[in-house]
Enzyme design. Structure first.
Site, short mmCIF file in Angstrom:
data_model
loop_
_atom_site.label_atom_id
_atom_site.label_comp_id
_atom_site.label_asym_id
_atom_site.label_seq_id
_atom_site.Cartn_x
_atom_site.Cartn_y
_atom_site.Cartn_z
N LYS A 13 10.12 -2.70 -5.26
CA LYS A 13 10.19 -2.67 -3.79
C LYS A 13 9.23 -3.67 -3.15
O LYS A 13 9.62 -4.43 -2.27
CB LYS A 13 9.81 -1.27 -3.26
CG LYS A 13 10.77 -0.17 -3.58
CD LYS A 13 10.40 1.11 -2.83
CE LYS A 13 9.04 1.67 -3.15
NZ LYS A 13 8.91 2.24 -4.50
N ARG A 88 9.00 9.00 1.98
CA ARG A 88 8.95 9.49 0.60
C ARG A 88 9.28 10.97 0.50
O ARG A 88 9.37 11.49 -0.60
CB ARG A 88 7.54 9.29 0.05
CG ARG A 88 7.36 8.10 -0.87
CD ARG A 88 5.90 8.04 -1.23
NE ARG A 88 5.58 7.37 -2.43
CZ ARG A 88 5.20 6.10 -2.53
NH1 ARG A 88 5.20 5.34 -1.48
NH2 ARG A 88 4.84 5.60 -3.68
N ARG A 127 1.94 -4.15 -14.74
CA ARG A 127 1.80 -4.77 -13.41
C ARG A 127 0.36 -5.24 -13.14
O ARG A 127 -0.59 -4.51 -13.36
CB ARG A 127 2.22 -3.73 -12.37
CG ARG A 127 2.15 -4.20 -10.96
CD ARG A 127 3.07 -3.41 -10.11
NE ARG A 127 2.60 -2.06 -9.83
CZ ARG A 127 3.25 -1.21 -9.02
NH1 ARG A 127 4.38 -1.60 -8.45
NH2 ARG A 127 2.79 -0.02 -8.80
N ARG A 160 -3.87 -2.10 -10.74
CA ARG A 160 -4.10 -1.02 -9.79
C ARG A 160 -4.61 0.21 -10.53
O ARG A 160 -4.15 0.51 -11.62
CB ARG A 160 -2.78 -0.66 -9.10
CG ARG A 160 -2.56 -1.37 -7.80
CD ARG A 160 -1.18 -1.17 -7.28
NE ARG A 160 -0.80 0.23 -7.13
CZ ARG A 160 0.30 0.63 -6.51
NH1 ARG A 160 1.13 -0.26 -6.00
NH2 ARG A 160 0.60 1.91 -6.41
N ARG A 171 3.32 10.17 -10.86
CA ARG A 171 4.01 9.51 -9.73
C ARG A 171 5.52 9.55 -9.92
O ARG A 171 6.27 9.73 -8.96
CB ARG A 171 3.53 8.06 -9.60
CG ARG A 171 2.13 7.97 -8.99
CD ARG A 171 1.48 6.63 -9.23
NE ARG A 171 2.15 5.54 -8.57
CZ ARG A 171 2.11 4.28 -9.00
NH1 ARG A 171 1.44 3.97 -10.09
NH2 ARG A 171 2.73 3.35 -8.33
P1 AMP Z 1 2.76 2.82 -3.47
O1 AMP Z 1 1.93 1.60 -3.38
O2 AMP Z 1 3.89 2.80 -2.49
O3 AMP Z 1 3.22 3.11 -4.87
O4 AMP Z 1 1.83 4.05 -3.03
C1 AMP Z 1 0.65 4.38 -3.75
C2 AMP Z 1 0.23 5.80 -3.43
O5 AMP Z 1 -0.05 5.93 -2.02
C3 AMP Z 1 1.27 6.89 -3.71
O6 AMP Z 1 1.28 7.31 -5.07
C4 AMP Z 1 0.82 8.00 -2.76
O7 AMP Z 1 -0.32 8.67 -3.26
C5 AMP Z 1 0.38 7.20 -1.53
N1 AMP Z 1 1.51 6.97 -0.60
C6 AMP Z 1 2.09 5.78 -0.28
N2 AMP Z 1 3.10 5.93 0.60
C7 AMP Z 1 3.17 7.26 0.85
C8 AMP Z 1 4.03 8.06 1.65
N3 AMP Z 1 5.03 7.53 2.38
N4 AMP Z 1 3.80 9.41 1.68
C9 AMP Z 1 2.80 9.97 0.96
N5 AMP Z 1 1.97 9.28 0.15
C10 AMP Z 1 2.15 7.93 0.09
#
Ligand code: AMP
Length: 215
Positions: A13, A88, A127, A160, A171
């Protein structure tokens, strides 16, 4: 163009959103990036968010909704946006719908980047981000030249903290339980488009553009 990019962690994404942002001149709005920024600033909120992110769980809906509602009202989002990693949960999807209704800027599409769960693990564990350029790379899939270009220029390949195997597993579980139902949510509204996300970045991007053109 106002779109949501849907898909499991590691489906690409962020990479696709960045390409689209550069091409279409509309912002990529990533709740994950915004939360990591808050963590980096070390505020109390950031410290709390870090615990949740590191465990692989979701930050509470109210928190991300507050962030998104403020972000979508900024002038640069007036001509369109790419939502990456939001919504999400069903609550987030419903609230987004309401917010976009209020702003009179309905969504054009929700695009699912569809990928096999086995490939995801490799994508996530491999990654890396170049500390100099911010370029997203992968030690399993990027060419040696690309990886060397970063390190030879004095950059570091940063992983990360939530890209370790334990957090990744949780996740993916959270994605399955909380986010996957949104596929049906957007499908029932006639907004869903599905793009095969297995292939090179450019191949997937071509498919994404095609899907968006279908109208
Ligand atoms: P991402 O970079 O999108 O994979 O997000 C990393 C982490 O941020 C996720 O595993 C969640 O802990 C938190 N996070 C990101 N976006 C959301 C969302 N829309 N709702 C809740 N937690 C989020």
């Amino acid at each position: 163009m106002r779109i949501v990019l849907l898909g499991a962690p590691g489906c690409g994404k962020g990479t696709q959103a960045k390409k689209l942002m550069a091409d279409k001149n509309i912002p990529q709005i990533s709740t994950g990036d915004m939360l990591r920024e808050a963590v980096a600033h070390g505020t109390r909120f950031g410290q709390q968010a870090k615990l949740t992110i590191d465990s692989g769980n979701l930050v509470p809906d109210e928190v991300v909704l507050g962030i998104i509602s403020e972000r979508l009202r900024r002038p640069d989002a007036a001509d369109g946006f790419i939502l990456d990693g939001f919504p999400r949960t069903e609550r987030q999807a419903l609230d987004l719908e309401e917010l976009l209704d209020q702003l009179e800027t309905p969504l054009d599409a929700a695009v699912l980047l569809d990928i096999d769960f086995e490939i995801l693990m490799k994508r996530l564990t491999g990654r890396r981000t170049c500390s100099l350029t911010g370029q997203l790379l992968n030690i399993h899939f990027s060419s040696q030249e690309e990886l060397d270009a970063c390190t030879n220029a004095g950059g570091e390949l940063i992983q990360r903290e939530d890209d370790n195997e334990k957090t990744i597993t949780s996740r993916l579980d959270v994605y399955h339980a909380r986010t996957e139902p949104l596929i049906e949510f957007f499908s029932s509204r006639g907004q869903l488009k599905i793009v095969d996300a297995v292939g090179s970045v450019d191949e997937v991007y071509e498919r994404l553009l095609e899907a968006l053109q279908e109208g």
